[in-house]
Design an enzyme around this catalytic site. Structure first.
Site, PDB file in Angstrom:
ATOM      1  N   SER A   1       0.941  -1.286   0.098  1.00 53.00           N
ATOM      2  CA  SER A   1       0.054  -0.170  -0.080  1.00 53.00           C
ATOM      3  C   SER A   1       0.812   1.306   0.070  1.00 53.00           C
ATOM      4  O   SER A   1       1.979   1.269   0.526  1.00 53.00           O
ATOM      5  CB  SER A   1      -0.873   0.107   1.232  1.00 53.00           C
ATOM      6  N   LYS A   2       0.249   2.381  -0.328  1.00 53.92           N
ATOM      7  CA  LYS A   2       0.833   3.574  -0.593  1.00 53.92           C
ATOM      8  C   LYS A   2       1.287   4.020   0.896  1.00 53.92           C
ATOM      9  O   LYS A   2       2.448   4.819   0.969  1.00 53.92           O
ATOM     10  CB  LYS A   2      -0.020   4.563  -0.795  1.00 53.92           C
ATOM     11  N   ARG A   3       0.629   3.658   1.930  1.00 52.64           N
ATOM     12  CA  ARG A   3       0.792   4.000   3.186  1.00 52.64           C
ATOM     13  C   ARG A   3       2.350   3.760   3.758  1.00 52.64           C
ATOM     14  O   ARG A   3       2.971   4.263   4.402  1.00 52.64           O
ATOM     15  CB  ARG A   3      -0.152   3.734   4.255  1.00 52.64           C
TER      16      ARG A   3
END
Ligand code: GLU
Length: 477
Positions: free
Chosen positions: A253-255
């Site tokens: 994920s981008k996070r």
């Protein structure tokens, strides 16, 4: 075997996900390994997700990664056009055929009704899927409603009994119960096909032999197989690629880091390193070799060696690989890439080439050039805390003073002279080893780590070295 034809079929929805790049790469490697064709098809039928510039991004990313396609945008063939939005007539003619054969039907249900249906199904803990309300509307009545202009979609009439089997090269045989397969919308109310319909029609018309794509598409494959059956078409072979995971094994994920290929381009990764890294996300050759040229990858790649288990995206490994690739570049190629980066970073210097070579082994990515070259572009040093400690050590003072004095004997500082100079300083001060070199490094560069000192001195020249030694003496007070 008939010709191997594979496709990369991205939906241009903005940036290019690293997972997409892996899908593209595995298709590319498989095609090249088998002397087949690699086709690029732009799946742009979802008008609500249209993003300006997304196709250009995609084409740029493929170009950057050196993945040339055989057929696709700008490389037309009899199987084009390769933008799905330019193939609406084709989808229309095929949908007519299955509506006539009552394998697909118009559905007039309103959004409100569908929303309520879904809520009720969720509340009752039932699978959320179309309840078949319009499945059996008599053909004449349906036709009349369409002529009247009633808003509708076209759904596939999924058989309600039996099972659909997907034979997957990576996963083996996967079964789906037909009663749980939705009456998928094939044509939306705006007249555009959904992904599922356009994808199947195009894979057939483009004679795709192997569908290699992300695992998230595996459940959809059951619908696709039913569609192939409706048309009586030959089903391609499937290979669904394992998920990409964060180091904590959650879905990438981008996070937890960058997922856009554009970010890696912008950060100064080499395409060869990125490709090497991506190739190993789910595939290995069966030994522990980690560095592969593209030729080796093409030579060794097979679908059978792709893992089922998710692949962890380990950024440290990518960084390590990138630094290895930079180190192994010959100086000419290195300089030509590095010079472009200096331009981008708006750095200019007459000693550019020497500076770039001096820091070559220290780069993880080309963006590090800014940080790694600062010592060459500033007049005075800016000491780190650790550097200060060395500068302030009691015996450092005499080192700086003697070095400054001894330097007076030389008109300039070359590599050889510097070596001689340090020997002189050692003899006079009786300070040696770390205690001699560290304060000098600290005083000249402001840091304890950096390019090799003789190289630094060579680039700095006598004047700058003098100034920096004076700065250190003054700093000690
Ligand atoms: N357009 C789909 C995507 O964006 C393609 C999936 C497939 O390869 O069938 O991922």
């Amino acid at each position: 075997m008939s010709e191997i034809r594979v496709r990369f079929a991205p939906s241009p929805t903005g940036y290019v996900h690293v997972g997409s790049l892996r899908t593209a790469l595995y298709n590319y490697l498989f095609a090249r390994h088998n002397h087949g064709k690699f086709i690029l098809r732009i799946e742009d039928t979802d008008q609500t997700r249209y993003v300006e510039g997304a196709v250009e991004n995609l084409l740029n990313a493929l170009k950057w990664a050196n993945m040339d396609y055989d057929e696709g945008p700008g490389k037309d063939s009899d199987d084009g056009p390769f933008y799905q939005s330019q193939r609406l007539d084709i989808y229309n003619s095929y949908i007519k055929k299955i509506i006539d054969e009552q394998k697909a039907y118009p559905c007039f249900c309103s959004e409100d009704r569908l929303k309520k249906m879904r809520e009720e199904q969720t509340a009752a803990n039932m699978p959320v899927m179309y309840d078949g309300f319009c499945r059996n509307i008599p053909v004449n009545e349906a036709r009349k409603r369409i002529e009247q202009g009633d808003k509708h979609v076209i759904r596939m009439k999924t058989p309600k009994n039996g099972i659909t089997k997907v034979n997957d090269i990576i996963r083996g045989e996967v079964e789906f119960r037909n009663e749980l397969i939705d009456d998928q919308v094939l044509i939306k109310s705006d007249g555009f096909p959904t992904y599922h319909f356009a994808n199947v029609v195009d894979d057939h018309l483009m004679k795709i032999s192997h569908v290699i794509r992300g695992e998230e598409w595996l459940p959809s494959t059951s619908k696709h197989i039913i569609l192939y059956d409706f048309f009586g078409w030959q089903i391609p072979q499937y290979a669904h690629l394992p998920l990409l995971l964060n180091p904590d094994r959650s879905k990438l994920s981008k996070r937890q880091g960058d997922v856009a290929v554009e970010d890696y381009i912008e950060k100064g990764y080499l395409p060869e390193a990125m490709i090497n890294f991506i190739a190993l996300l789910g595939w290995n050759r069966g030994d522990d070799q980690e560095l592969f040229t593209i030729e080796e990858l093409i030579n060794d790649f097979t679908l059978e060696r792709i893992n089922k288990a998710g692949a962890v995206f380990n950024i440290e490994k990518l960084q390590w690989m990138n630094s290895q690739y930079i180190k192994s570049m010959d100086n000419d190629s290195y300089l030509s890439v590095a010079r472009e980066w200096l331009k981008k970073l708006e750095i200019q210097d007459e000693n550019e080439a020497d500076i770039l070579i001096a820091v070559k082994d220290r780069l993880t990515t080309f963006k590090d050039l800014r940080k790694e070259t600062t010592i060459f572009f500033r007049e005075m040093a800016d000491y780190s805390n650790e550097a200060k400690e060395w500068i302030l050590k009691s015996e450092s003072k005499v080192v700086f003073k003697v070095m400054l004095k001894e330097m007076g004997h030389y008109s300039q500082l070359t590599l050889e002279i510097f070596k001689q100079l340090m020997q002189d300083v050692q003899k006079t001060t009786q300070v040696k080893g770390k205690n001699l070199w560290m304060p000098v490094r600290a005083a000249l560069t402001g840091e304890l780590a950096g390019p090799e000192l003789p190289m630094v001195i060579d680039i700095f020249g006598k004047n700058k070295v003098e100034k920096l030694l004076k700065q250190a003496i003054e700093y000690r007070g």
